[in-house]
Scaffold this motif. Structure first.
Motif, mmCIF file in Angstrom:
data_model
loop_
_atom_site.group_PDB
_atom_site.id
_atom_site.type_symbol
_atom_site.label_atom_id
_atom_site.label_comp_id
_atom_site.label_asym_id
_atom_site.label_seq_id
_atom_site.Cartn_x
_atom_site.Cartn_y
_atom_site.Cartn_z
ATOM 1 N N ASN A 85 0.831 -1.207 0.000
ATOM 2 C CA ASN A 85 0.000 0.000 0.000
ATOM 3 C C ASN A 85 0.863 1.254 0.000
ATOM 4 O OD1 ASN A 85 -2.350 -1.518 0.032
ATOM 5 N ND2 ASN A 85 -2.578 -1.440 2.254
ATOM 6 N N GLN A 86 1.970 1.225 0.765
ATOM 7 C CA GLN A 86 2.876 2.364 0.804
ATOM 8 C C GLN A 86 3.538 2.578 -0.555
ATOM 9 O OE1 GLN A 86 5.494 1.327 4.036
ATOM 10 N NE2 GLN A 86 4.237 2.377 5.559
ATOM 11 N N MET A 88 2.248 1.851 -3.500
ATOM 12 C CA MET A 88 1.259 2.455 -4.391
ATOM 13 C C MET A 88 1.081 3.931 -4.074
ATOM 14 S SD MET A 88 0.485 0.160 -6.485
ATOM 15 C CE MET A 88 -0.866 1.042 -7.288
ATOM 16 N N ALA A 89 1.102 4.263 -2.770
ATOM 17 C CA ALA A 89 0.973 5.666 -2.370
ATOM 18 C C ALA A 89 2.181 6.474 -2.848
ATOM 19 C CB ALA A 89 0.833 5.770 -0.859
ATOM 20 N N LEU A 91 4.058 5.847 -5.425
ATOM 21 C CA LEU A 91 3.996 5.992 -6.880
ATOM 22 C C LEU A 91 3.138 7.175 -7.303
ATOM 23 C CD1 LEU A 91 3.698 2.301 -8.130
ATOM 24 C CD2 LEU A 91 5.531 3.912 -8.649
ATOM 25 N N SER A 92 2.137 7.506 -6.484
ATOM 26 C CA SER A 92 1.234 8.608 -6.826
ATOM 27 C C SER A 92 1.940 9.960 -6.805
ATOM 28 C CB SER A 92 0.039 8.627 -5.868
ATOM 29 O OG SER A 92 0.446 8.968 -4.555
ATOM 30 N N PHE A 93 3.135 10.021 -6.199
ATOM 31 C CA PHE A 93 3.872 11.288 -6.138
ATOM 32 C C PHE A 93 4.656 11.563 -7.417
ATOM 33 C CE2 PHE A 93 3.240 10.388 -1.653
ATOM 34 C CZ PHE A 93 2.956 11.640 -1.124
ATOM 35 N N ASN A 95 5.922 12.673 -10.853
ATOM 36 C CA ASN A 95 5.552 13.758 -11.769
ATOM 37 C C ASN A 95 4.637 14.793 -11.131
ATOM 38 O OD1 ASN A 95 7.009 12.611 -13.979
ATOM 39 N ND2 ASN A 95 5.330 11.186 -14.322
ATOM 40 N N ASN A 96 4.521 14.769 -9.802
ATOM 41 C CA ASN A 96 3.787 15.801 -9.087
ATOM 42 C C ASN A 96 4.758 16.645 -8.259
ATOM 43 O OD1 ASN A 96 1.074 15.279 -9.896
ATOM 44 N ND2 ASN A 96 1.059 13.484 -8.560
ATOM 45 N N VAL A 219 1.283 17.789 -1.556
ATOM 46 C CA VAL A 219 1.552 17.415 -2.938
ATOM 47 C C VAL A 219 0.492 18.063 -3.818
ATOM 48 C CG1 VAL A 219 0.214 15.292 -2.680
ATOM 49 C CG2 VAL A 219 1.848 15.488 -4.552
ATOM 50 N N ARG A 220 0.888 18.472 -5.012
ATOM 51 C CA ARG A 220 -0.069 19.046 -5.953
ATOM 52 C C ARG A 220 0.378 18.693 -7.369
ATOM 53 N NH1 ARG A 220 2.343 23.405 -8.273
ATOM 54 N NH2 ARG A 220 3.934 24.546 -7.096
ATOM 55 N N SER A 221 -0.534 18.868 -8.304
ATOM 56 C CA SER A 221 -0.231 18.580 -9.693
ATOM 57 C C SER A 221 0.864 19.508 -10.201
ATOM 58 C CB SER A 221 -1.485 18.747 -10.551
ATOM 59 O OG SER A 221 -1.161 18.681 -11.925
#
Length: 234
Positions: A85-86, A88-89, A91-93, A95-96, A219-221
């Motif tokens: 789970n960590q 996957m979390a 990975l969401s960062f 390119n942000n 974190v932001r786009s």
């Protein structure tokens, strides 16, 4: 360490394998114990029977060990799920843009985003930027009011010369009206271009700057606009 699609992981053995080995070893020992117990009962002296209380205690101890090993295996499984789970979390960062607590900043394309937090009003406050050799390359007077402030460094040294891209150390030296040094927390902002796991913890890479995931505050786009409340000063 290997990296796949911008994500690096360290190759280490899993604790669940150790749990399986321990349980297998325990099972063999337990089988041997039962075989020995059976033989002892079979050939015991009828006039002096073996102490059944001792056998019962040994059985209880073996059962307790078995239960503990199985519990550890279940905990290993839960930890493995949590780690996934960590991952996957983390990975969401990619390119942000993240904001993170750090005493370093990555200078990229002649610009770097720096933040600092003053817990109380300062009489004077100065941003100090040093290179990898510890040499001060730039000092910038900054806002002295309480709160969090952003500064954009133009990548130039004190003489106005453009510096090479790379990681630089940052700190803010602030004193109050009584001349007492204030504690100041510094941070950085940048686009994440890689994620890797080091010693069990996920780290984000902003260029050459390494940022532990635990230090990330927001974190932001990368396409979202940004604004700063403090500009470069010489």
């Amino acid at each position: 360490m290997t990296t796949v699609n911008g994500v690096g992981t360290s190759s280490t053995g899993t604790s669940s394998n150790g749990g399986s080995s321990a349980l297998s070893s325990f099972s063999n020992n337990f089988d041997n114990f039962l075989t020995l117990l059976t033989k002892q009962l079979q050939y015991q002296d009828p006039l002096s029977p073996l102490d059944t209380n001792q056998f019962t205690q040994q059985l209880v101890e073996f059962t307790s060990v078995e239960q503990q090993i199985e519990t550890n295996q279940k905990l290993d499984s839960l930890l493995a799920v949590q780690s996934d789970n960590q991952a996957m979390a983390a990975l969401s960062f990619l390119n942000n843009v993240v904001e993170a607590q750090s005493d370093q900043v990555m200078l990229q394309d002649g610009s770097a985003e720096i933040s600092y937090d003053l817990s109380s009003e300062a009489e004077t406050a100065t941003l100090v930027i040093k290179d990898a050799d510890g040499n001060t390359v730039r000092t910038i007077p900054v806002d002295t009011t309480t709160g969090t402030h952003d500064v954009t460094w133009d990548g130039k040294d004190k003489n106005g010369n453009a510096l090479e891209d790379g990681v630089y150390d940052i700190s803010v030296q602030a004193v109050d009206s009584d001349g007492v040094q204030l504690a100041v927390t510094t941070g950085t902002r940048g686009k994440v271009d890689a994620v890797q796991r080091i010693d069990g913890e996920f780290h984000l890479s902003i260029g050459d700057l390494d940022v532990p995931l635990s230090k990330v505050g927001s974190v932001r786009s990368a396409t979202a606009g940004s604004s700063n409340d403090s500009n470069d000063q010489s």
